[in-house]
Design an enzyme around this catalytic site. Structure first.
Site, PDB file in Angstrom:
ATOM      1  N   GLY A  70       0.816  -1.342   0.004  1.00 55.34           N
ATOM      2  CA  GLY A  70      -0.053   0.090   0.051  1.00 55.34           C
ATOM      3  C   GLY A  70       0.744   1.270  -0.018  1.00 55.34           C
ATOM      4  O   GLY A  70       1.949   1.082  -0.436  1.00 55.34           O
ATOM      5  N   HIS A 123       2.281   4.562  -4.936  1.00 50.53           N
ATOM      6  CA  HIS A 123       2.952   5.951  -5.685  1.00 50.53           C
ATOM      7  C   HIS A 123       3.068   5.415  -7.081  1.00 50.53           C
ATOM      8  O   HIS A 123       2.778   4.298  -7.412  1.00 50.53           O
ATOM      9  CB  HIS A 123       4.255   6.379  -4.976  1.00 50.53           C
ATOM     10  CG  HIS A 123       5.172   5.345  -4.929  1.00 50.53           C
ATOM     11  ND1 HIS A 123       5.836   4.705  -5.941  1.00 50.53           N
ATOM     12  CD2 HIS A 123       5.526   4.907  -3.967  1.00 50.53           C
ATOM     13  CE1 HIS A 123       6.451   3.604  -5.620  1.00 50.53           C
ATOM     14  NE2 HIS A 123       6.478   3.724  -4.141  1.00 50.53           N
ATOM     15  N   HIS A 132       4.248   2.131  -7.945  1.00 51.29           N
ATOM     16  CA  HIS A 132       3.429   0.926  -7.909  1.00 51.29           C
ATOM     17  C   HIS A 132       2.701   1.101  -9.336  1.00 51.29           C
ATOM     18  O   HIS A 132       2.202  -0.161  -9.866  1.00 51.29           O
ATOM     19  CB  HIS A 132       2.561   0.957  -6.735  1.00 51.29           C
ATOM     20  CG  HIS A 132       3.285   1.250  -5.571  1.00 51.29           C
ATOM     21  ND1 HIS A 132       3.451   1.970  -4.465  1.00 51.29           N
ATOM     22  CD2 HIS A 132       3.944  -0.329  -4.749  1.00 51.29           C
ATOM     23  CE1 HIS A 132       3.933   1.442  -3.675  1.00 51.29           C
ATOM     24  NE2 HIS A 132       4.372   0.302  -3.801  1.00 51.29           N
ATOM     25  N   GLN A 144       8.237  -9.220   7.684  1.00 43.90           N
ATOM     26  CA  GLN A 144       9.309  -8.874   6.868  1.00 43.90           C
ATOM     27  C   GLN A 144      10.020  -7.385   7.717  1.00 43.90           C
ATOM     28  O   GLN A 144      10.759  -6.952   7.169  1.00 43.90           O
ATOM     29  CB  GLN A 144       8.919  -8.591   5.446  1.00 43.90           C
ATOM     30  CG  GLN A 144       8.295  -7.360   5.015  1.00 43.90           C
ATOM     31  CD  GLN A 144       7.934  -7.362   3.865  1.00 43.90           C
ATOM     32  OE1 GLN A 144       7.092  -8.173   3.308  1.00 43.90           O
ATOM     33  NE2 GLN A 144       8.386  -6.278   2.868  1.00 43.90           N
ATOM     34  N   GLY A 195       9.560  -4.299  -8.693  1.00 44.10           N
ATOM     35  CA  GLY A 195      10.344  -3.104  -9.187  1.00 44.10           C
ATOM     36  C   GLY A 195      11.574  -3.343  -8.956  1.00 44.10           C
ATOM     37  O   GLY A 195      12.150  -3.935  -7.826  1.00 44.10           O
ATOM     38  N   LYS A 201      13.937  -1.195  -8.084  1.00 46.04           N
ATOM     39  CA  LYS A 201      14.342  -0.444  -6.891  1.00 46.04           C
ATOM     40  C   LYS A 201      14.664  -1.384  -5.788  1.00 46.04           C
ATOM     41  O   LYS A 201      15.861  -1.506  -5.194  1.00 46.04           O
ATOM     42  CB  LYS A 201      13.391   0.482  -6.265  1.00 46.04           C
ATOM     43  CG  LYS A 201      13.976   1.374  -5.229  1.00 46.04           C
ATOM     44  CD  LYS A 201      13.007   2.526  -4.793  1.00 46.04           C
ATOM     45  CE  LYS A 201      12.161   2.208  -3.890  1.00 46.04           C
ATOM     46  NZ  LYS A 201      12.753   1.462  -2.679  1.00 46.04           N
ATOM     47  N   ARG A 240       7.851   5.249   1.505  1.00 46.18           N
ATOM     48  CA  ARG A 240       9.008   5.890   2.729  1.00 46.18           C
ATOM     49  C   ARG A 240       9.031   7.210   2.400  1.00 46.18           C
ATOM     50  O   ARG A 240       9.309   8.194   3.240  1.00 46.18           O
ATOM     51  CB  ARG A 240      10.142   5.137   3.145  1.00 46.18           C
ATOM     52  CG  ARG A 240       9.843   3.771   3.572  1.00 46.18           C
ATOM     53  CD  ARG A 240      11.189   3.328   4.044  1.00 46.18           C
ATOM     54  NE  ARG A 240      10.950   2.175   4.962  1.00 46.18           N
ATOM     55  CZ  ARG A 240      10.726   0.969   4.778  1.00 46.18           C
ATOM     56  NH1 ARG A 240      10.923   0.508   3.590  1.00 46.18           N
ATOM     57  NH2 ARG A 240      10.706   0.147   5.717  1.00 46.18           N
TER      58      ARG A 240
HETATM   59  O1  PAF Z   1       8.244  -4.574  -1.867  1.00 47.60           O
HETATM   60  C1  PAF Z   1       7.220  -4.587  -1.155  1.00 47.60           C
HETATM   61  O2  PAF Z   1       6.359  -3.890  -1.155  1.00 47.60           O
HETATM   62  C2  PAF Z   1       7.140  -5.945  -0.228  1.00 47.60           C
HETATM   63  O3  PAF Z   1       8.130  -6.230   0.132  1.00 47.60           O
HETATM   64  C3  PAF Z   1       6.239  -7.003  -0.805  1.00 47.60           C
HETATM   65  C4  PAF Z   1       6.894  -7.607  -2.036  1.00 47.60           C
HETATM   66  C5  PAF Z   1       4.808  -6.490  -1.215  1.00 47.60           C
HETATM   67  C6  PAF Z   1       6.029  -8.305   0.048  1.00 47.60           C
HETATM   68  O4  PAF Z   1       5.237  -7.795   1.154  1.00 47.60           O
END
Ligand code: PAF
Length: 278
Positions: free
Chosen positions: A30, A33, A36, A60, A146, A148, A186
């Site tokens: 979520g 931007h 995405h 994570q 991505g 990045k 971020r």
């Molecule tokens: O890159 C991310 O936003 C996250 O690491 C992902 C791939 C959605 C897994 O939570």
């Protein structure tokens, strides 16, 4: 565009799309931007059904403060997704994704021992847990990631190989703000002044590409570190020049591999990453 929150609704919707549907999947946390949205547009263009997941995956985050402060903007995300042609959004809660704690331990060998893996212990194990679970729920033909998050992409490709999953991983170009700053959820957490100064990160990487022929690998790494650290808003965590397959530190430009310069930099409290193909 449909919004679903449970796995059974998700699978019902996918099934209702009919036989022969090709499913393109963009997993996200979520705070969407343009970076995405470019992945989503590609998924829409290349598939009959584009599915986006929005889930801030707790497993994570190695730093609980980082998890707490991660932006959550579902309403705004849905508005943005409406503009892309995406048909299905899956926004589950943690119980839906992890009815039981996920105790799996992946082994990514040397891929996970460097850079993000070294500085964020457990991060890639959490990414592999959630991405493998989401793949199992969505069963995509293609999934979009991505560049990045270069190391994340390498980890996901490796995981797909290890688990022998029938999904094509599609790498997508980094999208940058006008200043050159790599787009990231971020960035929203930066003050206006920090955001302006954070552009020094990408400017330094662009310049490093030009300087490559004038310095050794080691000298260029030091130059990038100094250049970024000279900015009072920025504090380098790591600068690495690595090969693009195994992500191991390059020693010389003569090695027959593509080299990527990868950086992690604190701008105030916010940790940003970026990279460039040299
Ligand atoms: O890159 C991310 O936003 C996250 O690491 C992902 C791939 C959605 C897994 O939570």
């Amino acid at each position: 565009m449909e919004l679903v929150k449970t796995v059974s609704e998700l699978q019902q919707q996918i099934q209702d799309s009919g036989k022969g549907t090709s499913v393109g999947f963009v997993p996200t946390m979520g705070a969407l931007h343009e970076g995405h949205l470019s992945l989503v547009r590609q998924a829409v263009a290349e598939n009959t059904l584009a599915v986006v997941s929005i889930f801030v995956n707790p497993t994570q985050f190695n730093d609980p403060k980082d998890l707490e402060r991660y932006p959550r903007t579902l309403e705004a995300d849905l508005k943005l997704l409406e503009t892309t042609g995406c048909q299905l959004v899956f926004a589950p809660n943690a119980k839906e994704v992890y009815p039981e704690p996920d105790t799996r331990k992946f082994n990514f060998g040397k891929l996970e021992k460097v850079m993000e893996g070294a500085f964020r212990p457990g991060h890639f194990n959490g990414v592999a847990q959630v991405v493998s679970r989401l793949f199992d729920m969505v069963k995509p033909d293609k999934a979009y990631f991505g560049l990045k998050d270069f190391q994340q992409l390498a980890i996901v490709k490796n995981m797909v190989k290890q688990l022998n999953l029938p999904v094509e991983i599609v790498p997508c170009a980094i999208v940058r703000e006008d200043s050159g700053l790599a787009m990231s959820s971020r960035n929203e957490l930066l003050s206006a002044e920090e955001r302006k100064n954070a552009a020094v990160i990408s400017k330094t990487l662009f310049r490093a590409k030009e300087l490559k022929t004038q310095m050794s690998v080691k000298e260029l790494v030091e130059w990038v570190k100094d250049e970024i650290n000279n900015n009072p808003f920025l504090n380098v965590e790591y600068v690495e020049i690595v090969d693009d397959e195994e992500l191991q530190a390059a020693k010389s430009w003569d090695e027959p591999t593509t080299k990527i310069a990868c950086v992690a930099v604190f701008c105030g409290k916010i940790r940003l990453i970026d990279n460039i193909v040299l």
